[in-house]
Design a protein around this motif. Structure first.
Motif, PDB file in Angstrom:
ATOM      1  N   GLY A   1      -5.791   3.569   0.181  1.00  8.77           N
ATOM      2  CA  GLY A   1      -5.453   3.030  -1.074  1.00  8.77           C
ATOM      3  C   GLY A   1      -6.523   2.238  -1.710  1.00  8.77           C
ATOM      4  O   GLY A   1      -7.713   2.096  -1.249  1.00  8.77           O
TER       5      GLY A   1
ATOM      6  N   GLY B   1       0.712   6.076  -9.641  1.00  5.74           N
ATOM      7  CA  GLY B   1       1.547   5.068  -9.476  1.00  5.74           C
ATOM      8  C   GLY B   1       2.743   5.283 -10.448  1.00  5.74           C
ATOM      9  O   GLY B   1       4.069   5.029 -10.383  1.00  5.74           O
TER      10      GLY B   1
ATOM     11  N   ILE C   1       1.542  -0.888  -7.507  1.00  5.14           N
ATOM     12  CA  ILE C   1       1.496   0.399  -8.104  1.00  5.14           C
ATOM     13  C   ILE C   1       0.326   0.378  -8.983  1.00  5.14           C
ATOM     14  O   ILE C   1       0.013  -0.501  -9.605  1.00  5.14           O
ATOM     15  N   SER C   2      -0.578   1.651  -9.008  1.00  3.26           N
ATOM     16  CA  SER C   2      -1.385   1.699 -10.120  1.00  3.26           C
ATOM     17  C   SER C   2      -1.724   3.154 -10.686  1.00  3.26           C
ATOM     18  O   SER C   2      -1.425   3.923  -9.708  1.00  3.26           O
TER      19      SER C   2
ATOM     20  N   THR D   1      -2.957   4.906  -7.117  1.00  3.96           N
ATOM     21  CA  THR D   1      -1.989   4.575  -5.927  1.00  3.96           C
ATOM     22  C   THR D   1      -2.364   5.920  -5.120  1.00  3.96           C
ATOM     23  O   THR D   1      -2.650   6.970  -5.412  1.00  3.96           O
ATOM     24  N   ARG D   2      -2.406   5.561  -3.724  1.00  3.42           N
ATOM     25  CA  ARG D   2      -2.909   6.620  -2.858  1.00  3.42           C
ATOM     26  C   ARG D   2      -1.750   7.825  -2.542  1.00  3.42           C
ATOM     27  O   ARG D   2      -0.927   7.553  -3.024  1.00  3.42           O
TER      28      ARG D   2
ATOM     29  N   ASN E   1       0.675  -1.197   0.147  1.00  3.46           N
ATOM     30  CA  ASN E   1       0.076   0.017   0.084  1.00  3.46           C
ATOM     31  C   ASN E   1       0.894   1.206  -0.046  1.00  3.46           C
ATOM     32  O   ASN E   1       0.817   2.120   0.938  1.00  3.46           O
TER      33      ASN E   1
END
Length: 327
Positions: free
Chosen positions: A122, A78, A73-74, A101-102, A22
């Protein structure tokens, strides 16, 4: 006293894998004073790739090592995260997931010295994604190496993910070092939990897990022994803030602390401890030697501003003057 040396080959540099499920794109800044309603004029922000395992890998890099860093990641954030990560002293192992991604925001009040930290949630995972992550971690886990799971779990990841990971490590003869909190931490006490090699907790987490007040260092050490007896871990490290840390293993109970330092920011102290502690153990340090270096790293980290971690020269100096005793 054990002293870390520069790595001499790629194998020595790569026997540690950190795991960050996270991560957060960390934004930090400073204002004259934090007050409601007013527009607060901030200093130029600092953008960093954050998350427990990432910070652990960065701390290892600060000491001359180079860990592999598995990170999920995204999205757009990210990609920003990955661009920053590629400039760090670590080897990224990227796991692409869904969502975004937060982010997190840390604002320091220059007048009071207080820091305000805002952490966004997240993306929510499915059990299937958690299983895919386990399989991906298995593919990059170093044989007979060390795996560090640090930081929070994304929403939706099963509470027993650390236990599943511990069981998986047996297939690689790898050793799991766990630094977690909240519900996943409490789940470690359930029947059937696999034994973790090292479990690290801070003071609040220790009392939460114990379900009682731990009044002094002897009570803390007793609780650490209880966790070992219950099969939760082979080695337990309990952090005591400015009073250092306690390590219990194999009937030995050690307490280490450094000389007092001026605290500027507590962010990164725990991750610095875990990174330098793991690096020391991987290089052949005895448990008590790694403990001293870990508390020195934590003390070094709190003297820096914002999200900065430990510095090697300061870690070496603090370790030389640290106190180590049996309790």
């Amino acid at each position: 006293m054990f002293a870390l040396t520069d790595p001499v080959d790629e194998q020595a540099m790569s026997n540690i894998l950190t795991v960050t499920l996270n991560p957060a794109l960390d934004l930090s800044t400073t204002v004259d004073r934090v007050v409601p309603e007013d527009k607060l004029r901030c200093d130029a922000p600092v953008l960093e790739a954050g998350g427990g395992g990432i910070n652990v890998a960065r701390a290892i890099g600060a000491m001359g090592g180079r860990a592999h860093a598995f990170v999920a990641i995204s999205g757009y954030h990210g990609q920003q995260f990955l661009d920053i990560l590629r400039q760090e002293p670590l080897i990224p192992e990227v796991f692409h997931t869904h969502g975004e991604t937060r982010q997190s925001l840390a604002v320091t009040d220059r007048t009071s010295g207080e820091q305000f930290r805002f952490v966004m949630p997240g993306p929510r995972w499915t059990p299937e994604q958690a299983q895919e992550a386990l399989e991906a971690i298995a593919r990059v886990t170093p044989q007979r190496g060390y795996l560090v799971l640090s930081g929070s779990q994304p929403p939706g990841v099963p509470l027993h993910f650390p236990t599943q990971l511990a069981a998986l490590m047996a297939d690689h003869s790898a050793r799991l070092i766990l630094d977690t909190s909240g519900a996943p931490l409490k789940a470690l006490l359930k029947v059937g939990s696999a034994r973790h090699h090292v479990l690290r907790l801070d003071g609040a987490e220790s009392e939460e897990l114990a379900g009682r007040k731990l009044s002094d260092i002897h009570a803390v050490a007793d609780f650490a022994e209880e966790l070992i007896t219950r099969g939760v871990a082979e080695v337990v490290v309990l952090a005591l803030g400015a009073e250092g840390s306690i390590l219990v293993e194999g009937g030995n109970r050690w307490h280490a602390c450094t000389q007092p330092v001026t605290v500027r920011s507590k962010v990164g102290a725990g991750d610095s401890f875990v990174g330098v502690f793991t690096w020391a153990v991987s290089q052949g340090a005895r448990w008590e030697e790694a403990l001293v270096l870990g508390v020195a790293a934590a003390s070094s980290a709190v003297t820096s501003d914002g999200t900065e971690l430990c510095r090697r020269d300061q870690v070496d100096e603090l370790a030389r003057t640290a106190t180590l005793r049996r309790i």
